[in-house]
Design a protein around this motif. Structure first.
Motif, mmCIF file in Angstrom:
data_model
loop_
_atom_site.group_PDB
_atom_site.id
_atom_site.type_symbol
_atom_site.label_atom_id
_atom_site.label_comp_id
_atom_site.label_asym_id
_atom_site.label_seq_id
_atom_site.Cartn_x
_atom_site.Cartn_y
_atom_site.Cartn_z
ATOM 1 N N ALA A 306 -38.711 -30.047 162.284
ATOM 2 C CA ALA A 306 -37.610 -30.803 163.020
ATOM 3 C C ALA A 306 -37.290 -30.610 164.512
ATOM 4 C CB ALA A 306 -36.184 -30.936 162.374
ATOM 5 N N ILE A 307 -37.315 -29.237 164.655
ATOM 6 C CA ILE A 307 -37.225 -28.708 166.195
ATOM 7 C C ILE A 307 -38.504 -29.169 167.005
ATOM 8 C CG2 ILE A 307 -36.754 -26.771 167.606
ATOM 9 C CD1 ILE A 307 -35.435 -25.594 165.073
ATOM 10 N N SER A 308 -39.570 -28.977 166.414
ATOM 11 C CA SER A 308 -40.641 -29.196 167.108
ATOM 12 C C SER A 308 -41.059 -30.685 167.598
ATOM 13 C CB SER A 308 -42.162 -28.733 166.440
ATOM 14 O OG SER A 308 -42.114 -29.342 165.265
ATOM 15 N N LEU A 309 -40.225 -31.623 166.555
ATOM 16 C CA LEU A 309 -40.581 -32.938 167.113
ATOM 17 C C LEU A 309 -39.617 -33.519 168.358
ATOM 18 C CD1 LEU A 309 -40.645 -34.757 163.535
ATOM 19 C CD2 LEU A 309 -42.422 -34.493 165.233
ATOM 20 N N ILE A 310 -38.626 -32.876 168.599
ATOM 21 C CA ILE A 310 -37.874 -33.080 169.709
ATOM 22 C C ILE A 310 -38.933 -33.219 171.021
ATOM 23 C CG2 ILE A 310 -36.120 -32.097 171.350
ATOM 24 C CD1 ILE A 310 -34.670 -30.825 169.132
#
Length: 368
Positions: A306-310
């Motif tokens: 989820a964080i990397s998709l930012i």
């Protein structure tokens, strides 16, 4: 950790309702009125009907695979390799949809409210909030939507009532003069946005406790009806000429609201309900991408995905140079782009399922 949450039929209805109505109500009326003039209010009715018929394909497909998301259905129906490729394309679709929604937010904030702020600031700040909600799971998204829904609806209702003083029936002169086939062809993109985009809810189907089908269909039909009312309202307050020459007709309506000497310049009020609508829509698309990656690659903890998709979504949202390119792309390719994921792939998976069931029955018959 994989998803364990459950949402009620009411929460599911509210999610779909705001997902479909929210952003479309802001971004669609101006373009529709530019094409169909005084008859633009009819467009959401026929596009909503088309969206309803298309959604029956998804519901039929999901009924063959109860408890599975569209990503799991792909690998279950078409096998590990072919199904895996289709599932990966769906994940790419959810990521791209998230980027479109993020860019819509950035364009609105930069053009209407904070022109000196870099657009990436809006993207990253909002994606961070949505990312946190997605990490917490589907129940958090549903509860947040349930909490924000009254604010969304009451604010819109207030805007409607306050703007009625500008209503003029003469602005509908010339109604029922459109070329039906030409108008349907030119407004087909509305089937894509917002109706085909509700495909994202196939990632939530397994987590709805009851009445999933009826909630989905009812929310879709009511949203189409209210979108029609919204376009009708825009025509009555602004007229076809003014509404078709502005990117955000509702924003223009709010700017002109005056109630005595106290209530005026209510643009920030409109921004609040747009942020609510975008939070819900972006949250669903973002959740679909994160959960899809976790299910396809069997990842138990979704936090780092989820964080990397930012960063990925924020980068993809800069794919257009300006808002005009964004609008033009949507007008030309929204329908064709969505039709692959909303119709072609579901029909392909449904056909494979029917063939396999047919072979299974033949084997059972011959063995007996």
């Amino acid at each position: 950790m994989m998803e364990q949450g459950q949402i009620s039929a009411r929460q599911f209805f509210v999610l779909i309702f705001v997902y479909l109505l929210g952003t479309a109500f802001f971004f669609r009326p101006g373009g529709l009125i530019a094409i169909a003039k005084q008859d633009a209010w009819m467009v959401p009715l026929w596009t909503g009907t088309a969206g309803f018929l298309i959604s029956l394909i998804w519901i039929k497909l999901a009924s063959h695979y109860p408890g599975l998301t569209i990503i799991q259905i792909c690998t279950q129906a078409a096998g590990k390799w072919i199904g895996g490729i289709i599932a990966l394309l769906y994940i790419g679709y959810f990521v791209q949809l998230s980027a479109f929604v993020t860019r819509n937010l950035g364009d609105f904030m930069k053009q209407a409210l904070m022109p000196r702020t870099p657009i990436t600031v809006f993207h990253v700040m909002f994606l961070t909030v949505v990312c946190y909600a997605v990490i917490k799971g589907v129940e958090t998204l549903a509860r947040a939507t349930e909490f924000l829904f009254p604010i969304f609806t009451l604010t819109l209702l207030f805007i409607f009532l306050a703007a009625l003083s500008e209503w003029n029936w003469e602005r509908f002169q010339g109604m029922f003069q459109m070329n039906a086939w030409k108008t349907m062809k030119e407004t087909r993109s509305m089937i894509g946005f917002p109706f085909m985009e509700s495909l994202s809810f196939m990632m939530l189907f397994p987590y709805v406790r009851s009445k999933m089908k009826s909630s989905f269909i009812l929310a879709l039909l009511i949203s189409a009806l209210l979108l029609s009312v919204g376009v009708f309202f825009t025509l009555g307050v602004l007229g076809a000429t003014r509404a078709s020459h502005t990117t955000y007709p509702l924003f223009l309506i709010v700017q002109e609201i005056r109630i005595g000497t106290f209530f005026e310049h209510l643009e920030s009020t409109l921004a609040i309900i747009l942020l609510i609508a975008i939070f819900i829509k972006l949250g669903i698309a973002y959740y679909g991408a994160v959960l899809g990656l976790c299910q396809l690659f069997q990842v138990d903890n979704r936090t780092w995905i989820a964080i990397s998709l930012i960063l990925l979504i924020s980068g993809l949202s800069l794919g257009f140079d300006n808002i005009l390119e964004n609008i033009e792309f949507g007008k030309r390719y929204d329908f064709e782009y969505n039709i692959v994921y909303a119709i072609i792939f579901p029909l392909l998976l449904l056909s494979i399922t029917w063939v396999r069931h047919g072979k299974g029955k033949q084997k059972a018959g011959s063995s007996s």
